[in-house]
Design an enzyme around this catalytic site. Sequence first.
Site, PDB file in Angstrom:
ATOM      1  N   CYS A   1      42.935  53.097  51.011  1.00 15.81           N
ATOM      2  CA  CYS A   1      43.251  54.483  50.669  1.00 15.81           C
ATOM      3  C   CYS A   1      42.017  55.378  50.746  1.00 15.81           C
ATOM      4  O   CYS A   1      42.133  56.597  50.871  1.00 15.81           O
ATOM      5  CB  CYS A   1      43.877  54.575  49.280  1.00 15.81           C
ATOM      6  SG  CYS A   1      42.815  53.964  47.952  1.00 15.81           S
TER       7      CYS A   1
ATOM      8  N   SER B   1      32.098  52.931  46.822  1.00 14.35           N
ATOM      9  CA  SER B   1      33.475  53.175  46.398  1.00 14.35           C
ATOM     10  C   SER B   1      33.583  54.437  45.548  1.00 14.35           C
ATOM     11  O   SER B   1      32.601  54.897  44.956  1.00 14.35           O
ATOM     12  CB  SER B   1      34.012  51.992  45.591  1.00 14.35           C
ATOM     13  OG  SER B   1      34.086  50.832  46.384  1.00 14.35           O
TER      14      SER B   1
ATOM     15  N   THR C   1      35.931  46.166  42.069  1.00 14.13           N
ATOM     16  CA  THR C   1      36.009  44.873  42.744  1.00 14.13           C
ATOM     17  C   THR C   1      37.145  44.779  43.760  1.00 14.13           C
ATOM     18  O   THR C   1      37.176  43.848  44.557  1.00 14.13           O
ATOM     19  CB  THR C   1      36.181  43.750  41.713  1.00 14.13           C
ATOM     20  OG1 THR C   1      37.353  44.013  40.923  1.00 14.13           O
ATOM     21  CG2 THR C   1      34.981  43.680  40.772  1.00 14.13           C
TER      22      THR C   1
ATOM     23  N   GLN D   1      39.927  43.552  49.709  1.00  6.46           N
ATOM     24  CA  GLN D   1      40.394  44.236  50.907  1.00  6.46           C
ATOM     25  C   GLN D   1      39.545  43.866  52.122  1.00  6.46           C
ATOM     26  O   GLN D   1      40.065  43.730  53.235  1.00  6.46           O
ATOM     27  CB  GLN D   1      40.372  45.753  50.665  1.00  6.46           C
ATOM     28  CG  GLN D   1      41.398  46.203  49.632  1.00  6.46           C
ATOM     29  CD  GLN D   1      41.157  47.619  49.130  1.00  6.46           C
ATOM     30  OE1 GLN D   1      40.023  48.103  49.082  1.00  6.46           O
ATOM     31  NE2 GLN D   1      42.232  48.301  48.769  1.00  6.46           N
TER      32      GLN D   1
ATOM     33  N   GLY E   1      56.479  51.005  44.222  1.00  2.00           N
ATOM     34  CA  GLY E   1      55.568  50.074  44.881  1.00  2.00           C
ATOM     35  C   GLY E   1      55.381  48.858  43.983  1.00  2.00           C
ATOM     36  O   GLY E   1      55.743  48.882  42.807  1.00  2.00           O
ATOM     37  N   ALA E   2      54.789  47.804  44.536  1.00  4.75           N
ATOM     38  CA  ALA E   2      54.569  46.600  43.725  1.00  4.75           C
ATOM     39  C   ALA E   2      53.301  45.870  44.156  1.00  4.75           C
ATOM     40  O   ALA E   2      53.158  44.668  43.926  1.00  4.75           O
ATOM     41  CB  ALA E   2      55.776  45.677  43.832  1.00  4.75           C
TER      42      ALA E   2
ATOM     43  N   MET F   1      47.530  47.873  43.364  1.00  2.00           N
ATOM     44  CA  MET F   1      47.237  49.109  42.635  1.00  2.00           C
ATOM     45  C   MET F   1      48.322  49.425  41.614  1.00  2.00           C
ATOM     46  O   MET F   1      48.031  49.829  40.480  1.00  2.00           O
ATOM     47  CB  MET F   1      47.083  50.273  43.625  1.00  2.00           C
ATOM     48  CG  MET F   1      46.724  51.596  42.954  1.00  2.00           C
ATOM     49  SD  MET F   1      45.200  51.525  41.977  1.00  2.00           S
ATOM     50  CE  MET F   1      43.979  51.565  43.285  1.00  2.00           C
ATOM     51  N   ILE F   2      49.586  49.243  41.979  1.00  2.00           N
ATOM     52  CA  ILE F   2      50.677  49.492  41.035  1.00  2.00           C
ATOM     53  C   ILE F   2      50.616  48.486  39.882  1.00  2.00           C
ATOM     54  O   ILE F   2      50.859  48.830  38.719  1.00  2.00           O
ATOM     55  CB  ILE F   2      52.046  49.431  41.742  1.00  2.00           C
ATOM     56  CG1 ILE F   2      52.222  50.645  42.652  1.00  2.00           C
ATOM     57  CG2 ILE F   2      53.184  49.356  40.730  1.00  2.00           C
ATOM     58  CD1 ILE F   2      52.260  51.980  41.930  1.00  2.00           C
TER      59      ILE F   2
END
Length: 436
Positions: free
Chosen positions: A55, A118, A124, A129, A198-199, A202-203
């Site tokens: 993102c 970041s 972390t 990613q 979303g799942a 982040m969610i």
Amino acid sequence: MNLLTIGINHQIAPVDVREKVALAPDTMQDALADLKNYLNHTSDSSSEVAILSTCNRMEVYCAANDQHISENQIQAKTLDWLASQKKLSVKDLMPYVQTTVASEAVRHVFRVGCGLDSMVLGETQILGQMKQAAAEAQKAGSISTYLNQLFNKTFSVAKEVRATTEISTHAISLASAAVKLSSRVLGPIENQRVLFIGAGEMINLCATHFSAKLPKSITISNRTPQRAQALVQTLNNQGHQGVFLPLAEVPKRLHEFDIIVSCTSSTLPIIGLGMVTTALNLRKRQPMVLVDLAVPRDFEPEINRLQDIYLYTVDDLGEIVKEGMQFRSKAVKSAEEIIDTQVNHFMHWLHQRSNVPFINSLIEKSEALQQIEIEKAKKRLIRGEDPLKVMTELARGLANKFMHGSLHSLHQSDEQSMEEYQKMLTQIFMANQRKH
């Protein structure tokens, strides 16, 4: 070896630019193969490529072992490819492009992996990613010796930084920033009904932070019901009452929720202006907080024009993160020192790798000279000559052949370079003496 990174990230590009270049996970394999073929199409080399798309950034890592193609040419070809993929203009992208080469490219990748680049300093999630990006490139066959080594070194550097510094201590996450913003607008979270769309990771993080505040209700919706139901079960196991809502039912039930947090991999918005307008009317203009953590965005930007609607993107949350972060400068300095040391080690390894073709060439020539002298010695032995004399002549012949090129070059050198050449030859032959 040309080693470089080409990217667009949150440091220089707003979310409306980043979402235009983001690559969906289900397209990554095709994208890697296509980019590798495109870079190698007009070159004899075999470029290695990996892509990191999150993102906050879309970056291409490239290693090209070809002296006939420059870093500028690789950058131009990569941007041409990206613009073509996304139907964009290279001219429009250029103000937001960050390119690093050689040791600076290595340093950039290390800093990204350690969370120093970041939005949330020291976070972390980026390391996971990057590991996924490396795995995707491995699967696509788009990386080999150089980028494999770069990724592996990045992971070990990140581990060292987190083990020996306090860089991750006190980190304020985007998830906690979402809670903070929501409570600023609507008051205590315990009075609010929350919908997560979303799942993914982040969610899951957001659900953990919001559930800790004991909201009135927690609802999970996702394109894949199984993943949403798994998150619901996790919440229920922790003592929070979560429920599942099919994604198709979200439009007609949107008005039931005070806070909506969304982070999906959809390439198009899933919540539109008309949908929110209808929900707002059904709520009799009662305010709603919409948190969009997706890139590309899940909410249409026009929604922000509505009164009583508070729409926040990852960039807005980043500002909240900056407000509350108090990191020890000593930890950042220590992390940078570790990275500097490891960059030097990696560049030393890279230079050693660049000598391999030259060394192999010397070995081949040496073996050819040996074979000539050995054949001569065999013939003399067959004729019955004294073996000791043959061995002596063999040794002398090899020595003369190995010395001939060096002495010839020394005699041909000018006065200015002769002293330096003598020192170099002395070092070589002194090293041989010490070895034997």
